[in-house]
Enzyme design. Structure first.
Site, mmCIF file in Angstrom:
data_model
loop_
_atom_site.group_PDB
_atom_site.id
_atom_site.type_symbol
_atom_site.label_atom_id
_atom_site.label_comp_id
_atom_site.label_asym_id
_atom_site.label_seq_id
_atom_site.Cartn_x
_atom_site.Cartn_y
_atom_site.Cartn_z
ATOM 1 C CG ASP A 146 -2.076 0.931 1.103
ATOM 2 O OD1 ASP A 146 -1.846 2.140 0.869
ATOM 3 O OD2 ASP A 146 -3.221 0.487 1.231
ATOM 4 C CB ILE A 147 1.505 4.096 -2.330
ATOM 5 C CG1 ILE A 147 0.102 4.252 -2.872
ATOM 6 C CG2 ILE A 147 2.451 3.430 -3.296
ATOM 7 C CD1 ILE A 147 0.017 5.327 -3.930
ATOM 8 C CG HIS A 151 -6.654 -2.747 3.786
ATOM 9 N ND1 HIS A 151 -5.941 -1.655 3.371
ATOM 10 C CD2 HIS A 151 -7.936 -2.541 3.378
ATOM 11 C CE1 HIS A 151 -6.745 -0.807 2.755
ATOM 12 N NE2 HIS A 151 -7.973 -1.328 2.745
ATOM 13 C CG HIS A 173 -8.778 -3.482 -1.693
ATOM 14 N ND1 HIS A 173 -9.709 -2.766 -2.394
ATOM 15 C CD2 HIS A 173 -8.556 -2.789 -0.548
ATOM 16 C CE1 HIS A 173 -10.034 -1.682 -1.711
ATOM 17 N NE2 HIS A 173 -9.356 -1.678 -0.584
HETATM 18 P P1 5GP Z 1 -9.819 1.143 0.841
HETATM 19 O O1 5GP Z 1 -9.847 2.548 1.371
HETATM 20 O O2 5GP Z 1 -10.619 1.051 -0.446
HETATM 21 O O3 5GP Z 1 -10.191 0.092 1.847
HETATM 22 O O4 5GP Z 1 -8.301 0.839 0.479
HETATM 23 C C1 5GP Z 1 -7.688 1.284 -0.691
HETATM 24 C C2 5GP Z 1 -6.214 1.309 -0.424
HETATM 25 O O5 5GP Z 1 -5.555 1.471 -1.668
HETATM 26 C C3 5GP Z 1 -5.779 2.479 0.462
HETATM 27 O O6 5GP Z 1 -5.146 1.991 1.626
HETATM 28 C C4 5GP Z 1 -4.829 3.266 -0.430
HETATM 29 O O7 5GP Z 1 -3.710 3.755 0.268
HETATM 30 C C5 5GP Z 1 -4.415 2.257 -1.475
HETATM 31 N N1 5GP Z 1 -4.091 2.849 -2.765
HETATM 32 C C6 5GP Z 1 -4.783 3.807 -3.446
HETATM 33 N N2 5GP Z 1 -4.183 4.077 -4.611
HETATM 34 C C7 5GP Z 1 -3.086 3.283 -4.678
HETATM 35 C C8 5GP Z 1 -2.045 3.119 -5.657
HETATM 36 O O8 5GP Z 1 -2.006 3.758 -6.701
HETATM 37 N N3 5GP Z 1 -1.072 2.207 -5.371
HETATM 38 C C9 5GP Z 1 -1.072 1.480 -4.214
HETATM 39 N N4 5GP Z 1 -0.075 0.624 -4.038
HETATM 40 N N5 5GP Z 1 -2.030 1.604 -3.278
HETATM 41 C C10 5GP Z 1 -3.015 2.497 -3.503
#
Ligand code: 5GP
Ligand code: ZN
Length: 139
Positions: free
Chosen positions: A33-34, A104, A102
């Site tokens: 995660d970035i 985490h 996804h």
């Molecule tokens: P959510 O908020 O949908 O549960 O998690 C999405 C995750 O994707 C977040 O933790 C965010 O940091 C990560 N994320 C968003 N854009 C990118 C990207 O371009 N590359 C990577 N490696 N992670 C991303």
């Protein structure tokens, strides 16, 4: 394979944008995660585009779970956290920010006080790359 040209994770699957990749198989991909909530925070995604859990074919969910188990064990071996959460969010109320299924893999430290809906803050790319190498060494 189901894909969405506007989806950031579909672009990562297609190799159109870079990622710190950990492992992959025909159905799943794991990468760092970035915006890490903690050191070693990584993601396991289904390669086909399915926005949420509700859209997921059961066998694809099973494949993601198998990869998440493998990655969680590698994170645990590499970083020796005090704990680890698997977090999977669906919809705005759960703070889902990328509508592509996804999980985490989130290492925890005692007292880190990480909330369930943590704030997204960019991490140091060199540090993330170095952590990715430590995790890959245990895969
Ligand atoms: P959510 O908020 O949908 O549960 O998690 C999405 C995750 O994707 C977040 O933790 C965010 O940091 C990560 N994320 C968003 N854009 C990118 C990207 O371009 N590359 C990577 N490696 N992670 C991303
Ligand atoms: Zn997608």
């Amino acid at each position: 394979m189901q894909t969405d040209p506007n989806c950031i994770f579909c672009k990562i699957v297609a190799g159109q944008i870079p990622s710190f990749k950990l492992t992959e198989d025909a159905a799943t991909l794991a990468f760092m995660d970035i915006n890490p909530a903690n050191e070693g925070h990584c993601l396991v995604i289904a390669k086909p585009h399915h926005p949420t859990l509700y859209d997921m074919p059961p066998e694809l969910l099973a494949a993601v779970s198998v990869t998440a188990l493998k990655v969680a064990k590698a994170v645990n071996a590499a970083l020796k956290p005090d704990g680890l959460n698997l977090v999977q969010s669906n919809g705005p109320g759960a703070a889902q920010s990328v509508p592509h299924f996804h999980v985490h893999v989130l290492p925890r430290r005692l007292g880190d006080k990480l909330p369930l809906n943590w704030e997204l803050k960019p991490g140091d790319r060199a540090a993330i790359a170095a952590t990715a190498e430590r995790i890959k060494a245990k895969l």
